[in-house]
Design a protein around this motif. Structure first.
Motif, PDB file in Angstrom:
ATOM      1  N   PRO A  57       0.898  -0.713   0.011  1.00 11.36           N
ATOM      2  CA  PRO A  57      -0.089  -0.035   0.026  1.00 11.36           C
ATOM      3  C   PRO A  57       0.685   1.384   0.161  1.00 11.36           C
ATOM      4  CG  PRO A  57      -0.403  -1.552   1.716  1.00 11.36           C
ATOM      5  CD  PRO A  57       0.343  -1.537   1.214  1.00 11.36           C
ATOM      6  N   GLY A  58       0.267   1.791  -0.455  1.00  8.81           N
ATOM      7  CA  GLY A  58       0.868   3.582  -0.822  1.00  8.81           C
ATOM      8  C   GLY A  58       0.524   4.492   0.913  1.00  8.81           C
ATOM      9  N   ASP A  59       1.405   5.370   0.542  1.00  7.45           N
ATOM     10  CA  ASP A  59       1.448   5.935   2.013  1.00  7.45           C
ATOM     11  C   ASP A  59       0.727   8.291   2.345  1.00  7.45           C
ATOM     12  OD1 ASP A  59       3.910   4.443   2.958  1.00  7.45           O
ATOM     13  OD2 ASP A  59       4.955   5.451   1.154  1.00  7.45           O
ATOM     14  N   SER A  60       0.305   7.646   3.774  1.00 10.43           N
ATOM     15  CA  SER A  60      -0.098   8.536   3.925  1.00 10.43           C
ATOM     16  C   SER A  60       0.413  10.227   3.892  1.00 10.43           C
ATOM     17  CB  SER A  60      -1.198   8.692   5.060  1.00 10.43           C
ATOM     18  OG  SER A  60      -2.633   7.702   4.322  1.00 10.43           O
ATOM     19  N   ARG A  61       0.066  11.083   3.535  1.00  8.53           N
ATOM     20  CA  ARG A  61       0.700  11.983   3.616  1.00  8.53           C
ATOM     21  C   ARG A  61       0.848  13.036   4.818  1.00  8.53           C
ATOM     22  NH1 ARG A  61       3.237  16.838  -0.605  1.00  8.53           N
ATOM     23  NH2 ARG A  61       3.697  18.315   0.678  1.00  8.53           N
ATOM     24  N   ALA A  62       1.398  13.623   5.456  1.00  7.36           N
ATOM     25  CA  ALA A  62       1.258  13.903   6.794  1.00  7.36           C
ATOM     26  C   ALA A  62       0.736  15.656   6.648  1.00  7.36           C
ATOM     27  CB  ALA A  62       2.259  14.308   7.711  1.00  7.36           C
ATOM     28  N   ASP A  63       0.067  16.113   7.319  1.00  5.27           N
ATOM     29  CA  ASP A  63      -0.466  17.139   6.909  1.00  5.27           C
ATOM     30  C   ASP A  63       0.569  18.376   6.858  1.00  5.27           C
ATOM     31  OD1 ASP A  63      -3.144  16.761   7.052  1.00  5.27           O
ATOM     32  OD2 ASP A  63      -3.541  17.209   9.387  1.00  5.27           O
ATOM     33  N   SER A  64       0.621  19.167   6.106  1.00  5.21           N
ATOM     34  CA  SER A  64       1.564  20.014   6.222  1.00  5.21           C
ATOM     35  C   SER A  64       2.995  19.699   6.501  1.00  5.21           C
ATOM     36  CB  SER A  64       1.471  21.279   6.575  1.00  5.21           C
ATOM     37  OG  SER A  64       0.532  21.977   7.091  1.00  5.21           O
ATOM     38  N   GLY A  65       3.248  18.014   5.694  1.00  2.00           N
ATOM     39  CA  GLY A  65       4.408  17.065   5.526  1.00  2.00           C
ATOM     40  C   GLY A  65       4.391  16.033   4.049  1.00  2.00           C
ATOM     41  N   PHE A  66       5.006  15.647   4.851  1.00  5.28           N
ATOM     42  CA  PHE A  66       5.595  14.673   3.855  1.00  5.28           C
ATOM     43  C   PHE A  66       5.419  13.228   4.113  1.00  5.28           C
ATOM     44  CE2 PHE A  66       7.965  18.032   3.773  1.00  5.28           C
ATOM     45  CZ  PHE A  66       9.043  18.680   2.168  1.00  5.28           C
ATOM     46  N   ASN A 125       7.090  10.791   4.733  1.00  2.00           N
ATOM     47  CA  ASN A 125       8.474   9.799   5.716  1.00  2.00           C
ATOM     48  C   ASN A 125       7.950  10.104   7.522  1.00  2.00           C
ATOM     49  OD1 ASN A 125       8.842  12.087   5.727  1.00  2.00           O
ATOM     50  ND2 ASN A 125      11.372  11.749   5.008  1.00  2.00           N
ATOM     51  N   ARG A 126       6.731  11.343   7.474  1.00  2.00           N
ATOM     52  CA  ARG A 126       6.267  11.363   9.148  1.00  2.00           C
ATOM     53  C   ARG A 126       5.836  10.003   9.608  1.00  2.00           C
ATOM     54  NH1 ARG A 126       3.834  16.753   9.330  1.00  2.00           N
ATOM     55  NH2 ARG A 126       3.124  15.848  11.641  1.00  2.00           N
ATOM     56  N   GLY A 127       6.571   9.765  10.891  1.00  2.00           N
ATOM     57  CA  GLY A 127       6.414   8.537  11.345  1.00  2.00           C
ATOM     58  C   GLY A 127       4.797   8.731  12.094  1.00  2.00           C
ATOM     59  N   ASP A 128       4.962  10.362  12.602  1.00  2.00           N
ATOM     60  CA  ASP A 128       3.756  10.115  13.645  1.00  2.00           C
ATOM     61  C   ASP A 128       2.145  10.055  12.584  1.00  2.00           C
ATOM     62  OD1 ASP A 128       4.593  12.568  11.853  1.00  2.00           O
ATOM     63  OD2 ASP A 128       3.379  13.462  13.525  1.00  2.00           O
ATOM     64  N   ALA A 129       2.745   9.952  11.519  1.00  3.43           N
ATOM     65  CA  ALA A 129       1.723  10.064  10.394  1.00  3.43           C
ATOM     66  C   ALA A 129       1.407   8.638  10.016  1.00  3.43           C
ATOM     67  CB  ALA A 129       1.623  11.482   9.097  1.00  3.43           C
ATOM     68  N   GLN A 130       1.941   7.839  10.163  1.00  2.74           N
ATOM     69  CA  GLN A 130       2.075   6.669   9.498  1.00  2.74           C
ATOM     70  C   GLN A 130       1.253   5.467   9.616  1.00  2.74           C
ATOM     71  OE1 GLN A 130       6.533   5.570   8.795  1.00  2.74           O
ATOM     72  NE2 GLN A 130       6.698   6.147   7.233  1.00  2.74           N
ATOM     73  N   ASP A 131       0.997   4.484   9.266  1.00  2.00           N
ATOM     74  CA  ASP A 131      -0.064   3.776  10.153  1.00  2.00           C
ATOM     75  C   ASP A 131       0.431   2.285   9.738  1.00  2.00           C
ATOM     76  OD1 ASP A 131      -0.314   4.119   7.134  1.00  2.00           O
ATOM     77  OD2 ASP A 131      -2.554   2.613   7.730  1.00  2.00           O
ATOM     78  N   PHE A 132       0.064   1.630  10.456  1.00  2.02           N
ATOM     79  CA  PHE A 132       0.932  -0.323  10.741  1.00  2.02           C
ATOM     80  C   PHE A 132      -0.192  -1.291  11.316  1.00  2.02           C
ATOM     81  CE2 PHE A 132       3.236  -3.661  11.406  1.00  2.02           C
ATOM     82  CZ  PHE A 132       4.468  -3.707   9.578  1.00  2.02           C
ATOM     83  N   SER A 133      -0.855  -1.672  10.905  1.00  4.89           N
ATOM     84  CA  SER A 133      -1.772  -2.795  10.859  1.00  4.89           C
ATOM     85  C   SER A 133      -1.935  -3.803  10.440  1.00  4.89           C
ATOM     86  CB  SER A 133      -3.311  -2.162   9.874  1.00  4.89           C
ATOM     87  OG  SER A 133      -2.493  -2.311   8.762  1.00  4.89           O
ATOM     88  N   ALA A 134      -2.647  -4.646  10.753  1.00  6.99           N
ATOM     89  CA  ALA A 134      -1.749  -6.256  10.854  1.00  6.99           C
ATOM     90  C   ALA A 134      -2.373  -6.703   9.654  1.00  6.99           C
ATOM     91  CB  ALA A 134      -3.052  -7.418  11.400  1.00  6.99           C
ATOM     92  N   ALA A 135      -2.998  -5.865   9.431  1.00 12.29           N
ATOM     93  CA  ALA A 135      -3.488  -5.831   7.160  1.00 12.29           C
ATOM     94  C   ALA A 135      -2.366  -5.456   6.858  1.00 12.29           C
ATOM     95  CB  ALA A 135      -4.392  -5.097   6.834  1.00 12.29           C
ATOM     96  N   ARG A 136      -1.608  -4.337   7.042  1.00 11.09           N
ATOM     97  CA  ARG A 136      -0.336  -4.007   6.908  1.00 11.09           C
ATOM     98  C   ARG A 136       0.522  -5.124   6.912  1.00 11.09           C
ATOM     99  NH1 ARG A 136       2.495   0.534   4.339  1.00 11.09           N
ATOM    100  NH2 ARG A 136       0.094   1.869   4.208  1.00 11.09           N
ATOM    101  N   LEU A 137       1.082  -6.078   7.548  1.00 10.17           N
ATOM    102  CA  LEU A 137       2.099  -6.918   8.527  1.00 10.17           C
ATOM    103  C   LEU A 137       1.549  -7.953   7.424  1.00 10.17           C
ATOM    104  CD1 LEU A 137       4.613  -7.872   9.700  1.00 10.17           C
ATOM    105  CD2 LEU A 137       2.446  -8.917  11.623  1.00 10.17           C
ATOM    106  N   GLU A 138       0.630  -8.138   7.024  1.00  8.28           N
ATOM    107  CA  GLU A 138       0.140  -8.911   6.056  1.00  8.28           C
ATOM    108  C   GLU A 138       1.048  -8.994   4.601  1.00  8.28           C
ATOM    109  OE1 GLU A 138      -3.565 -10.617   6.107  1.00  8.28           O
ATOM    110  OE2 GLU A 138      -3.890 -11.184   8.127  1.00  8.28           O
TER     111      GLU A 138
END
Length: 943
Positions: A196-205, A207-220
């Motif tokens: 899956p692609g990455d979500s862009r942080a508000d007013s950011g990029f 690669n912002r760790g606090d805006a990245q998500d991680f879930s069981a589905a993404r781990l799979e």
């Protein structure tokens, strides 16, 4: 009733004398009375004590107390931002003098510097930051030594990279830069896989760790793709670094020659004619298109067939005398049949044809040679059971007519032929099948009765008589041949084949060290070595056991996360107790992903091993080396694209009736988006390669154009000259090929830089008109890093207002901003937006709209007054320090993978001041960031 300003100032002064500024707690040697008084004079009447109902609920009472850094720090930064951007005081209030405004900014910055030295917030809360999709691709590619991307993903720009040679310190004046259609397929290791692609942080990029998500589905998803990589049948021949891990690996250096093919492999897709532009099904067809689409999908899932679309081999030739292309079909890609033409067969792209998928079709190479056959047979002694069905689409072009004969030969010697009537622009589908007791050995093509010089075919779908197989784990791959501009890999990685002869544990340790970008402790190594032995104990082969380890490593947190907890001892030397210096390996990783978006190379890793990378001089040398490496192109394709929000240009759809010049080719499928994109992309690359001032991005006296952009700007091709030491005229014939690019002087005084580039002007417009509001917001956020608050009231679209009949766009916006709640932000947004109104919705110059002269005058607080776009640009140039600060803040945030906070203000000031002394050269900004304490430290994990 409000107290007059003069009385308020006097009362404030007397009050301050009486209380002795009791609200300010002073650190020894620090005095902020000057700042306190300026705030009292201009701000606290509206933003008084909390119990006085301050405007916006924002109180400045006790703001500069220095006994509560964590609470007051963000508020002080907020005040600094609105004072510096002239958002406050409001326009209807008495304004501080320019001297007072500058003085207050200096004092607030000084306060923040003191706060930085006392704050326990610094250097930022440790946030787990995983690899972005781009970084994951690049890291796997370089870790394994692949010659292509791992999978197709939208962040990969469609442009060729051969021109980008930063070691030369000079961008060429004339070069070739091909571009595939954005979104089209291109050669990769796993054609049908991805993450899956990455979500862009508000007013950011992204690669912002606090805006990245991680879930069981993404781990799979990570585990799945790791398995597809690790168990790929060609891993040991296409990934050169696997020669260190597998004794049986035998890397095959791919051929870089693509003009003529022999024994190349193309992997099947599952869709025939997905563009839904087939005109009809031929009367002689054994199946209609819909039925055959279902049949081919089932055949591919069962390992019995697929579609040969040729996208990966565009502009290639399969020789008619002995040339063979392998067609790898089915879900496991293990079955391959050979296709051999009797005449030179051209896999090409025709701008005058309407392909039914991608941009590639098949034709006779020699003009008028319209009779040939395609023979199907075993490929390199890989048996198959024969072809039972063939489906394909015949294409015709405008002005061509007649009939084309299509037929098949079978192993029994029978041949059947069918005449298919073709006329202007028709796409005709036909399916052919063999009798039950035979199979097809040849496809016969005869276009002698057709008026065109070429017989154009598309989407050759083949179903074999092979028995069905279970769907395997490994998905289809792309061909062995890479693109001519294959992505820069970790070229300096040295393959040590002797490692493959060592014990499995030693091999695993070596691989882990590279994958995790650090030394690996024994306990961690034991986990993977034990897993390897468990696979062997269950009956797996040594190769399967090591492939299982590769899958486990590629889905491990230590691989997926850049700043996962590491076993190395924390050192607090030279830092506050709450912060620790990065280890040498952490610093190498942060630096590599900042400048290259991939893992450290051998040189960085060796310097980290020795600890020398922590030395400032060595770190500076590495920055210069890395900026001169082709992998630095990722700064232009990752940071730059996100910073300017250029990805929005790909989805721009100007109204075709109002802006027909934006479109070309059949069905308007060719647009100017890639040409506009290329122009601004090359500008940044010139700044990077030549280490020019970043102010060039604001205003440059040069630009890059191809034939399409020459037409767009309506330039006289006979007068065009290249920029360089020896300017020379451009060959007009070269302008006929859009892949040829040229560096020229800017086309007019109003142009130059990104602000007035067609790419930005188009991306910030609406389909049917310009959008001064979108343009204004883009300029404030991008150039100055000013982020306005969202509207605090619900306000409708300007076109939905009452009484706007006959009003110009500017008058409609003026009516909209009459609402006081709107005016606060529109005072900032509207001036730069209307300064660009002389450029229409695709960036073309104009002087009037609907017969009315365009008013592009205005005044941007903090910048100045202007009467037209040229004067506006001059004001921006005069205030280039503001742009340089905004650019540095964006790049600093990207480098740190987090938003900037109040304690980063002093670091930004140091970066900008240092760069200013070097005329804001790009490398000076980068060096300032890398040498900053914020870049070289992290928050202690013990807090």
């Amino acid at each position: 009733m409000r107290v007059p300003r003069r009385s308020r100032v006097l009362s404030t002064f007397i009050w301050c004398l009486l209380v002795g500024f009791a609200s300010v707690s002073v650190v020894v040697g620090e005095d902020f009375r000057k700042a306190e008084l300026l705030l009292e004079n201009h701000c606290t009447f509206c933003h008084g004590a909390p119990d006085e109902s301050p405007e916006g609920g924002f109180s400045l009472t006790g703001l500069l107390r220095i006994d509560d850094w964590k609470e007051n720090g963000p508020a002080v930064k907020r005040v600094l931002d609105v004072i510096e951007s002239h958002q406050m005081p409001p326009r209807e209030e008495e304004q501080p003098s320019d001297h007072e405004r500058v003085e207050l900014q200096q004092e607030l910055r000084r306060w923040l510097k003191v706060a930085r030295s006392h704050s326990t917030d610094w250097p930022g809360k440790p946030v787990l930051r995983r690899l972005t999709r781009l970084e994951y691709n690049n890291t796997v590619r370089d870790l394994l030594g692949l010659d292509t991307d791992v999978f197709i993903f939208s962040e990969r720009l469609p442009f060729q990279r051969d021109h980008f040679q930063p070691a030369t310190k000079e961008m060429p004046g004339q070069f070739r830069m091909s571009a595939r259609e954005y979104g089209a397929k291109y050669p990769v290791f796993l054609m049908d896989a991805g993450i899956p692609g990455d979500s862009r942080a508000d007013s950011g990029f992204v690669n912002r760790g606090d805006a990245q998500d991680f879930s069981a589905a993404r781990l799979e998803e990570y585990i799945k793709i790791a398995g597809e990589i690790a168990f790929h049948p060609d891993l040991l021949t296409r990934a050169k670094m696997m020669e260190e891990l597998f004794p049986s690996a035998n890397y095959s250096q791919p051929s870089q020659k693509k003009e003529t093919l022999s024994n190349s492999i193309v992997v099947a897709t599952s869709e025939i004619a997905p563009n839904s532009n087939v005109t009809a099904t031929a009367d002689a067809s054994a199946f209609d298109l819909a039925s055959f689409q279902q049949r081919i999908a089932i055949a591919k899932s069962e390992g019995r067939g697929g579609v040969f679309d040729g996208e990966c081999l565009t502009n290639s030739i399969v020789p008619g005398k002995g040339g063979v292309v392998g067609f790898s079909y089915g879900m496991s890609s293990a079955r391959i049949l050979g296709i051999n033409p009797t005449e030179d067969w051209w896999i090409a792209s025709f701008g005058t044809a309407e392909e039914t998928s991608g941009k590639t079709l098949f034709a006779n190479r020699n003009r008028g040679q319209k009779q040939y056959e395609l023979a199907f047979h075993d490929f390199n002694k890989i048996p198959f059971s024969g072809v039972s069905e063939i489906g394909l689409v015949l294409l015709s072009r405008k002005g061509e007519s007649g009939s084309i004969r299509i037929g098949v030969r079978t192993n029994s010697g029978d041949m059947s032929m069918h005449d298919i009537d073709m006329s202007d622009g028709k796409n005709i589908f036909v399916a052919l099948k063999s009798p039950p007791d035979s199979f097809i050995t040849r496809l016969v093509v005869d276009g002698q009765a057709y008026s065109g010089d070429y017989v154009l075919l598309d989407d050759l779908a083949i179903i074999t008589r092979d028995p069905p197989v279970d769907q395997g784990l490994v998905m289809a791959e792309e061909p062995i041949e890479p693109l001519a501009n294959s992505e820069p890999t970790n070229a300096s990685a040295k393959v040590d084949k002797s490692i493959a002869q060592q014990s499995s544990t030693n091999r695993i340790e070596h691989f882990l060290r590279r994958a995790f970008r650090r030394p690996v402790p024994n306990a961690e190594l034991a986990l993977f070595a034990t897993y390897h032995d468990q696979v062997l104990a269950r009956g797996g082969s040594p190769e399967d056991a090591m492939r299982s380890v590769v899958q486990a490593v590629l889905s491990s947190p230590s691989f997926l996360y850049l700043n996962a907890p590491q076993p190395e001892q924390e050192s607090t030397q030279g830092t506050a107790d709450h912060a620790v210096a990065l280890t040498a390996h952490e610093l190498a990783t942060r630096l590599s992903y900042f400048l290259w978006s991939t893992m450290p190379d051998d040189e960085l890793s060796e310097l980290a091993d020795s600890g020398r990378l922590l030395e400032r001089e060595v770190l500076d040398q590495q920055v210069q080396r890395m900026l001169a490496d082709p992998r630095a192109i990722e700064l232009s394709e990752s940071f730059y694209v996100q910073w300017l929000k250029l990805q929005e240009l790909w989805s721009a759809q100007p109204d075709v009736k109002q802006f027909p010049q934006f479109y070309s080719a059949i069905n308007n499928k060719r647009t100017l988006a890639q040409d506009m994109f290329g122009e601004v992309l090359l500008l940044f690359q010139a700044v990077l390669v030549e280490d020019r001032s970043v102010v060039d991005l604001l205003d440059s006296d040069y630009t890059f154009v191809n034939g399409k952009m020459v037409q767009f700007y309506k330039l006289n091709s006979e007068e065009l000259t290249l920029v360089g030491a020896q300017p020379r005229a451009i060959d007009r014939d070269l302008l006929k090929d859009d892949r040829n690019w040229f560096r020229i002087r800017r086309v007019s005084e109003e142009r130059g830089g990104v602000v007035t580039s067609p790419a930005i002007l188009t991306a910030t417009s609406l389909p049917h008109r310009t959008s001064p509001i979108r343009r204004g917001v883009w300029l404030l956020e991008t150039l100055f890093n000013r982020h306005l608050p969202p509207p605090n009231v619900a306000v409708g679209d300007i076109e939905d207002q009452e009484g706007i009949e006959g009003l110009s766009l500017r008058e409609k916006v003026e009516l909209h901003r009459a609402n006081h709640a709107c005016a606060v932000c529109h005072d900032q947004i509207d001036p730069p937006g209307f300064a660009l109104e002389n450029f229409d919705a695709i960036g073309k110059w104009r002087v009037e709209e609907q017969g009315m002269p365009i008013d592009s005058s205005g005044q941007l607080p903090g910048v100045g007054k202007f009467g037209n776009p040229l004067e506006f640009k001059q004001q921006l140039i005069d205030k280039q320090d503001l742009f340089a600060r905004g650019f540095a803040e964006h790049l600093f945030s990207y480098a740190l993978s987090r938003d900037l906070e109040y304690y980063d203000v002093p670091a930004v000031q140091e970066i900008v001041s240092g760069a200013k002394s070097e005329n804001y050269r790009f490398s000076s900004v980068v060096r300032g960031i890398v040498q900053s304490d914020a870049f070289r430290t992290r928050r202690s994990r013990n807090e």
